[in-house]
Scaffold this active site. Structure first.
Site, PDB file in Angstrom:
ATOM      1  N   ARG A   1       0.843  -1.194   0.000  1.00 46.79           N
ATOM      2  CA  ARG A   1       0.000   0.000   0.000  1.00 46.79           C
ATOM      3  C   ARG A   1       0.883   1.250   0.000  1.00 46.79           C
ATOM      4  O   ARG A   1       1.976   1.263   0.573  1.00 46.79           O
ATOM      5  CB  ARG A   1      -0.865  -0.017   1.264  1.00 46.79           C
ATOM      6  CG  ARG A   1      -1.798   1.182   1.457  1.00 46.79           C
ATOM      7  CD  ARG A   1      -2.896   1.174   0.456  1.00 46.79           C
ATOM      8  NE  ARG A   1      -4.053   1.958   0.901  1.00 46.79           N
ATOM      9  CZ  ARG A   1      -4.892   2.539   0.069  1.00 46.79           C
ATOM     10  NH1 ARG A   1      -4.706   2.445  -1.237  1.00 46.79           N
ATOM     11  NH2 ARG A   1      -5.940   3.198   0.520  1.00 46.79           N
TER      12      ARG A   1
ATOM     13  N   THR B   1      -9.340   1.296  -9.008  1.00 46.32           N
ATOM     14  CA  THR B   1      -8.816   0.017  -8.511  1.00 46.32           C
ATOM     15  C   THR B   1      -9.050  -1.090  -9.546  1.00 46.32           C
ATOM     16  O   THR B   1     -10.004  -1.034 -10.296  1.00 46.32           O
ATOM     17  CB  THR B   1      -9.546  -0.352  -7.206  1.00 46.32           C
ATOM     18  OG1 THR B   1      -9.428   0.732  -6.312  1.00 46.32           O
ATOM     19  CG2 THR B   1      -9.012  -1.583  -6.562  1.00 46.32           C
TER      20      THR B   1
ATOM     21  N   GLY C   1     -13.724  -0.748  -6.931  1.00 41.43           N
ATOM     22  CA  GLY C   1     -14.986  -0.076  -6.647  1.00 41.43           C
ATOM     23  C   GLY C   1     -15.028   0.757  -5.388  1.00 41.43           C
ATOM     24  O   GLY C   1     -16.117   1.055  -4.880  1.00 41.43           O
ATOM     25  N   GLY C   2     -13.860   1.156  -4.835  1.00 38.34           N
ATOM     26  CA  GLY C   2     -13.889   2.017  -3.659  1.00 38.34           C
ATOM     27  C   GLY C   2     -14.676   1.387  -2.528  1.00 38.34           C
ATOM     28  O   GLY C   2     -14.471   0.225  -2.168  1.00 38.34           O
TER      29      GLY C   2
END
Length: 564
Positions: free
Chosen positions: A101, A374, A466-467
Site C-alpha cells: 500500500r 482500482t 470499486g472504492g
C-alpha cells in the site's frame, strides 16, 4: 362473436404467461478449464499471465507479468504509480498476504488539506501533485518474486515491454473513459499523451516511454524505481507540479508481509486482507452478523435478504470508520471486531419491522488500550497455488498526474487518509483518528482480495475494484456461491446493492429489480438510485467439484478469463 373472440385472446395470453413462468432459468456459465486460469480487467493481461503459466511459471510469476501488463492495457487503474494488496494460498494450504500500500510522504501533515478556517479544501487531496502517496507496487512485485518466483524477473516483464511498444487496441469503454477525463488530465499536467486526440473504439495507443521505464527496471531491478533514473524522473515531475514527494520517500519505502484475516462462515474458511485494508475485517463482521439468521432461506435479492445484509453492513462500516487504520500506527482490536459474540451483540437492535437509522448507529463498545476505482485479478496455477490481487490508483487514473517521461499515472491515495477526521472522502467514507494523516502512514483501504476454502480444499478466489463498494461486492459473490449454489459467472453477473453506514441509503445498480423497493421504503429504508452506476467489477475463479476451474469475468467491464 366479439365476446367469444375476446375470451379466446385472454385465454391465449394467460396460457402464454403460464408457459413463460414455467420456462427454465437460463444459467450463465463462465469459461471452464482443466488446470490454470487468470481473470483480469483486460484480455491482453490475462493472456500474458497464462503465457507465463504455460512456460512452467507459477501463480506468483504470472502475477508479476499480469500486473505489469495491466499498467499498459488498463491505465485507468493498473499501475506502477500506486499500490495494492495480495492474498495467497500455496498448494499445500499455507496462506499469507503482502502489503504494498502507498504511504504518506515524510512532509505530510495532519492539516495539509485544510484552509485557514479548518475546512477541507475541495480537490486538493484528489487532483494533482499534492494528492499523491508514495507508490508501492514495484516494491511489492519484487518482494513477492523474491520469495515465490521461479522464472527470471526479466522474463516476466518482457511481455509488458512488447505490449507497450506494439500498442493496445482501445475498447469502447476505454475510449469513453479517456475522453471523459480529458479536462482533469489537462488541469493536472503540463502534457499527456492521452490529450493527443479524441479517442474512439479501435484506436491503438503505444507507450514507448513506459516501455523504456520497464527496460530500465528489467536491467536495474527494484532500485531503478526507488533510487535510479525513474525515481529522479518521478520526483522531479511531482515537485515541478507542487507536490511534496522526495527521493528519500522513495528510498525508504518497503513492502511488507502481514498475517491475513482468517475466519469461518458456516462450513467455509475465508482468508482475506488485514489492515490497512479494511476489507477482511468488514467482510468477517458482516458474515458473522448474518450467520445465525440462515440467510439462504430467503430468496436471493428479496426484501429480507436485502434488509439483513444492509443492517449488517451499516454496523460494520460504522466500526470501519472508527477503529480501522494503519496497524503500525494504531492498536486495532481485530479479534474482538470479527468475533461472533461482538457482532451478534451489534445485531440485537435490528428489527425486521423497521430500518435502523444510521444516525443512531455508532461504533461498537470496544475498549482500546492505548496507544490509541482500482483493479483486481485472480489466478490459480496448474500446481494448485492461488492468489487474489487488488491494486489501485484510488480514483480513475489516480491523481490524473501522468509522468510523461516515465509513461505512467500516479495515485491520489492521500484522499484515503482522513483529511479531517469525521469528514467523508471521495467515496463518501468517513475516517477517524486512526486514519488521520501522519508521515509514512499507510492509508485505510476498502480492498478485499479474498480466498475461500471448503472442507480444507481451495474453493474460490475473488476480489473487486470499486472504492467503498468493494467489500459488499465480494460479500455478495461469496453468498451467491455458498448460500445460493451459483456458478462463478452467474454469481459475478448477478445484480448488486450496497450500504456503507453514511450516507444512509441503499445504493442499487440501475438494472436491479425494483419490485422490492416499495416494501423496503415502508420499513424506512432509503432507496438510492441517483447517479446509478455499476457496483464493483468482480473477477473470480471457482474450483468445481470435479476439480475443473470456472472463471467469472465481470460483464460490467472489458474483463476476461483465460485458461488451459
Amino acid at each position: 362473436m366479439k365476446r367469444i373472440f375476446y375470451l379466446l385472446v385472454v385465454a391465449l395470453v394467460l396460457i402464454q404467461c403460464k408457459e413463460q413462468k414455467a420456462s427454465p432459468k437460463i444459467v450463465e456459465t463462465g469459461l471452464i478449464v482443466d488446470s490454470a486460469m487468470v481473470v483480469s480487467a483486460r484480455q491482453e493481461a490475462s493472456v500474458i499471465g497464462i503465457s507465463i503459466l504455460k512456460k512452467g511459471g507459477n501463480a506468483f510469476d504470472a502475477m508479476v507479468a499480469t500486473d505489469l501488463a495491466l499498467v499498459v492495457s488498463f491505465p485507468f487503474a493498473g499501475n506502477i504509480g500506486g499500490g495494492g494488496f495480495m492474498v495467497y494460498r500455496e498448494k499445500e494450504g499455507k496462506v499469507g498476504t503482502f502489503d504494498y500500500r502507498e504511504k504518506a510522504p515524510l512532509a505530510a501533515s495532519r492539516d495539509m488539506y485544510l484552509d485557514k478556517n479548518g475546512n477541507v479544501i475541495p480537490g486538493k487531496s484528489t487532483l494533482g501533485a499534492m494528492a499523491i502517496g508514495v507508490p508501492g507496487t514495484v516494491a511489492g512485485l519484487f518482494k513477492i518474486h523474491e520469495k515465490f518466483g521461479t522464472l527470471p524477473f526479466s522474463e516476466l516483464i518482457q511481455p509488458a515491454i512488447d505490449l507497450a511498444k506494439n500498442g493496445v487496441v482501445v475498447t469502447k469503454r476505454q475510449a469513453a473513459s479517456l475522453n471523459k477525463y480529458r479536462k482533469w488530465f489537462e488541469e493536472a499536467n503540463d502534457r499527456i499523451i492521452f490529450l493527443d486526440k479524441e479517442w474512439k473504439e479501435g484506436d491503438t495507443i503505444k507507450y514507448p516511454k513506459l516501455a523504456a521505464t520497464y527496460e530500465r527496471i528489467r536491467d536495474n531491478g527494484r532500485d531503478e524505481f526507488y533510487k535510479g533514473e525513474t525515481a529522479k524522473i518521478l520526483v522531479d515531475y511531482v515537485q515541478k507540479l507542487g507536490g511534496i514527494i522526495t527521493k528519500e520517500d522513495l528510498e525508504i519505502y518497503q513492502a511488507i508481509e502481514r498475517d491475513p484475516i482468517v475466519f469461518n462462515y458456516k462450513n467455509a474458511r475465508i482468508i482475506s486482507m488485514s489492515p490497512p485494508a479494511s476489507g477482511g475485517v468488514c467482510l468477517a463482521q458482516i458474515l458473522k452478523s448474518i450467520e445465525s439468521y440462515n440467510i439462504g432461506q430467503y430468496e436471493h435479492n428479496s426484501e429480507k435478504y436485502i434488509q439483513l445484509i444492509t443492517e449488517a453492513e451499516r454496523r460494520s462500516y460504522a466500526d470501519r470508520a472508527y477503529f480501522l487504520g494503519d496497524p503500525d500506527f494504531s492498536n486495532i482490536p481485530i479479534s474482538d471486531l470479527i468475533s461472533s459474540r461482538y457482532n451478534n451483540e451489534r445485531m440485537k437492535k435490528f428489527s425486521w419491522d423497521k430500518a435502523t437509522k444510521s444516525s443512531d448507529v455508532s461504533h461498537g463498545n470496544i475498549e482500546i488500550i492505548e496507544s490509541d476505482q482500482t483493479t483486481h485479478y485472480s489466478i490459480i496455477d496448474q500446481f494448485g497455488n492461488a492468489i487474489a490481487v487488488t491494486n489501485t490508483l484510488n480514483g480513475a487514473y489516480g491523481s490524473k498526474v501522468y509522468v510523461e517521461e516515465g509513461g505512467f499515472f500516479l495515485n491520489n491515495e492521500m484522499d484515503d487518509l482522513s483529511a479531517k477526521p469525521g469528514e467523508p472522502n471521495m467515496f463518501g467514507l468517513i475516517g477517524a483518528e486512526a486514519n488521520a494523516i501522519e508521515p509514512e502512514k499507510r492509508m485505510l483501504s476498502s480492498m478485499t482480495p479474498t480466498i475461500v476454502e471448503q472442507n480444507g480444499k481451495l474453493k474460490m478466489v475473488l476480489g473487486s475494484p470499486g472504492g467503498a463498494t468493494i467489500i459488499t461486492s465480494v460479500l455478495q459473490n461469496i453468498l451467491n456461491v455458498i448460500e445460493y449454489d451459483m456458478g462463478m459467472q452467474e454469481a459475478v453477473s448477478a445484480k448488486r446493492f450496497h450500504h456503507q453506514w453514511m450516507p444512509d441509503g441503499i445504493k442499487f445498480e440501475p438494472t436491479f429489480d425494483t419490485i422490492v423497493f416499495s416494501k423496503l421504503r415502508k420499513k424506512g429504508y432509503k432507496i438510492d438510485q441517483s447517479n446509478s452506476r455499476i457496483l464493483g467489477k468482480v473477477d473470480a475463479i471457482l474450483v468445481l467439484p470435479n476439480g475443473k476451474l470456472e472463471g467469472g469475468a465481470d460483464p460490467r467491464g472489458d474483463d476476461k478469463a483465460v485458461g488451459f
